[in-house]
Design an enzyme around this catalytic site. Structure first.
Site, short mmCIF file in Angstrom:
data_model
loop_
_atom_site.label_atom_id
_atom_site.label_comp_id
_atom_site.label_asym_id
_atom_site.label_seq_id
_atom_site.Cartn_x
_atom_site.Cartn_y
_atom_site.Cartn_z
N LYS A 125 -27.90 -44.40 20.14
CA LYS A 125 -28.78 -44.29 21.30
C LYS A 125 -30.24 -44.30 20.85
O LYS A 125 -30.60 -43.65 19.88
CB LYS A 125 -28.49 -42.99 22.07
N GLU A 176 -14.88 -35.02 37.18
CA GLU A 176 -15.16 -34.09 38.28
C GLU A 176 -13.88 -33.62 38.97
O GLU A 176 -13.79 -32.46 39.37
CB GLU A 176 -16.09 -34.77 39.30
N ARG A 231 -16.16 -37.66 44.00
CA ARG A 231 -15.04 -38.09 43.18
C ARG A 231 -13.93 -37.04 43.13
O ARG A 231 -12.83 -37.31 42.64
CB ARG A 231 -15.53 -38.41 41.77
#
Length: 640
Positions: free
Chosen positions: A280, A366, A394
């Site tokens: 990253k 979730e 979700r």
């Protein structure tokens, strides 16, 4: 600049392989320069520049489909597929989205914004391709965080069963691998994808299985030996068991290795997973050192990475929530906290440091997080699940069946409720009232300011059943903060300003602008009461009916979709109680997905700021007055 030659993916493929590393550097600089001005997802996009170039170079895009997961890493993809000129408008109102969007480009094959959808969507495209008898490749690019979610494994499970030629690129930007291991793994993977090895593998299988009596046993033994070697050298056994041929890890910043691997897998007719290691923030020192800080960042100095200091010292709702959770944990050892891969984003990072045994990060899962919370509650604890409003969608089935059906004491802390700004329609939290208020046993509340938020969190934690507290992104109203937490009466609203001509029933962050609008209306001779509803469910029916009958005009204000929202709940209340003759008007968001843009711009456009509420209420009151007068004037004329 080499980048000046690239207007689309076809132009990219005209370059020589030797030019590609330099092109990657130019693309990174372009991303850095633009995101420094607009803000956005910096570290994740910088990390996949080489991978993006290799994908478009090796495959025939847009005929071959690349499906990005989440999509916050697709900035290089946008630049290389005809949107370089529009890239400075990134995430600005009227500009290009920060995520892949089909309406923007023929190279964007699936709209995204939530994690873990790429494999399922890509597999659907593969199945459609085969049904139609067409010929193109489909590649799903998914991160190591997203692939941990259940939806990704559901997609992989079916892909392995169907045995169709789907390619999954696993972008792993968390694993660190030493140069020696990396070089060995990269060499092994390129070797295992070569045509000679693939052909030898198949022919050996057929040969061994063809030997009478002992052939099948010999093949199984050979396969077990191969799996053992691969298991020792590459971490791919899980994916192999799901029906994918595992390839990797590959250095995601070595374009030559990527191209060779992609070239080798082009003719495969079975599911393949290519494990790519990236870093990253690659190429930007401060983003590499602090990738979390520059995952989603406001504008910054491109040379130093320094983010401009906030002009105001007001606390954000997220910060207030985090501090309140720490206070509650000190008072009550049954309080535990849950995050879905966002401890910092939800303000629970300090809670996690102080109470590591009472904090759980479930990852991008979730649905699991809510049911996990239910298990904790069933054993006497009080979990607080802090999940953004849009991501709680979700877990809807779990909220209905696991949480509310059992009436368990779980608090849902819905951060980013309402409009969120530049991330756009996939991130706006404008449906939570609608999908929560009709579920039995659920209490739904929203604070008018940051001080009331802390009291609502305490109220929810002390409540014996499921409760949701929705609160917006950004800073509060700057009100004084009570030092002692209070418990609010469930279902009790607050009359914050009285009036005679109309009443504004406001919920959450609409209370402050409604008050401002009411003060301005008073200057125009219109007396408007303002009620801080506090609770969407249960409503304070007594106060609502009283003030409605007294004023004769009711306006509801919410930063939420009007369909099935707070205003609808008020109308249902008036209807159920048989109240007639009340003029009503609802202020909220239309039946449409709201575009991206700065919060101030969006609120102004949709009439959710003080100016918009003022104009809307004034027009409503004046029109209703005229209608009330019209029949009287007509009667007098006839009588005369």
């Amino acid at each position: 600049m080499i980048l000046d030659k690239v207007n689309n993916a076809a132009d990219l493929r005209k370059l020589s392989p030797e030019e590609l590393p330099a092109l990657a550097g130019e693309v990174r600089q372009e991303i850095l320069d633009v995101v420094a001005k607009t803000g956005g997802h910096l570290a994740s996009s910088l990390g996949v520049v080489d991978l993006t170039i290799a994908l478009h170079y090796a495959f025939d895009t847009p005929n071959d489909r690349i499906v990005w997961d989440v999509g916050h890493q697709a900035y290089a993809h946008k630049i290389l597929t005809g949107r370089r000129a529009q890239f400075p408008t990134l995430r600005q109102h009227g500009g290009i989205s920060g995520f892949p969007k089909r309406e923007e480009s023929e190279c964007d094959h699936f709209d995204v914004g939530h994690a873990s959808t790429s494999i399922s969507a890509a597999l659907g495209m593969v199945a459609a391709r085969d049904i139609k008898g067409e010929n193109y490749r489909v590649l799903a690019v998914i991160g190591d965080g997203s692939i941990s979610a259940g939806l990704a494994f559901e997609g992989m499970n079916q892909a392995g069963h169907l045995k169709k030629n789907l390619v999954v690129i696993l972008n792993d930007n968390e694993m660190s691998i030493s140069p020696n291991v990396g070089a060995l793994s990269s060499y092994l993977s390129r070797l295992l994808t070569g045509h000679f090895y693939t052909k030898l593998r198949r022919e050996t299988k057929h040969f061994l299985q063809g030997i009478p009596k002992v052939g099948e046993s010999m093949f199984n033994l050979a396969k077990k030996a191969e799996d053992t070697i691969k298991g020792l050298m590459v971490p791919g056994m899980l994916f192999e068991d799901l029906g994918f041929q595992y390839i990797g890890p590959i250095d995601g910043h070595n374009i030559d290795h990527l191209l060779q691997t992609f070239q080798n897998i082009k003719d495969f007719s079975w599911p393949v997973l290519v494990h790519v290691i990236t870093k990253k923030g690659k190429g930007c020192e401060f983003a590499e050192c602090r990738p979390s800080q520059y995952h989603g960042t406001p504008p910054f100095d491109p040379k130093t990475g320094r983010i401009a200091a906030k002009k105001q010292s007001l606390m954000s709702y997220t910060e207030v929530f985090g501090q309140t959770m720490i206070k509650l944990a000190e008072e009550n050892d049954k309080v535990v906290a849950i995050s879905a891969a966002m401890p910092e984003g939800t303000g629970l990072d300090k809670f996690a440091e102080l109470y590591p045994g009472r904090f759980f990060d479930v990852g991008i899962a979730e649905s699991h997080g809510v049911t996990f919370a239910c298990g904790l509650a069933a054993e006497g604890l009080h979990p607080v699940a802090a999940i953004y409003s849009t991501f709680t969608q979700r877990a809807y089935d779990q909220v209905v069946h696991d949480l509310c059906l059992q009436n368990l004491p779980v608090t849902l802390a819905l951060d980013r409720a309402g409009l969120v700004g530049e991330d756009g329609p996939t991130h706006h939290g404008v449906f939570d009232i609608a999908y929560l208020r009709h579920v039995p046993n659920m209490v739904v509340m929203a604070p008018k300011d940051e001080n009331e938020l802390q009291h609502m969190i305490k109220t929810a934690v002390e409540y014996h059943g499921p409760a949701a507290v929705r609160y917006p992104r950004g800073t509060g109203c700057g009100v004084p903060m009570d030092q002692e937490l209070k418990t609010l009466e469930i279902g009790r609203a607050e009359l914050v300003k009285d009036g005679t001509d109309a009443v504004i029933l406001a919920i959450g962050n609409m209370v402050c602008p409604s008050l401002e609008a009411a003060e301005r209306l008073a200057e125009d001779g219109i007396s408007v009461a303002v009620v801080n509803a506090r609770f969407v469910k249960p409503l304070d029916e007594e106060l609502i009916l009283s003030v409605a009958r007294r004023t004769g005009r009711v306006v509801t204000a919410e930063e939420h979709a009007l369909q099935a929202g707070f205003g609808s709940a008020v109308l249902e209340c008036l209807d159920t109680k048989g109240v007639t003759g009340i003029k009503t008007h609802r202020i909220g968001l239309p039946d449409a997905y709201i575009e991206h843009g700065a919060l101030k711009v969006l609120r102004q456009k949709y009439g959710l700021d003080a100016d918009g509420i003022y104009a809307s209420v004034k027009e409503f009151v004046e029109k209703s007055r005229l209608k009330a007068m019209a029949p009287v004037a007509s009667f007098k004329a006839k009588d005369a």
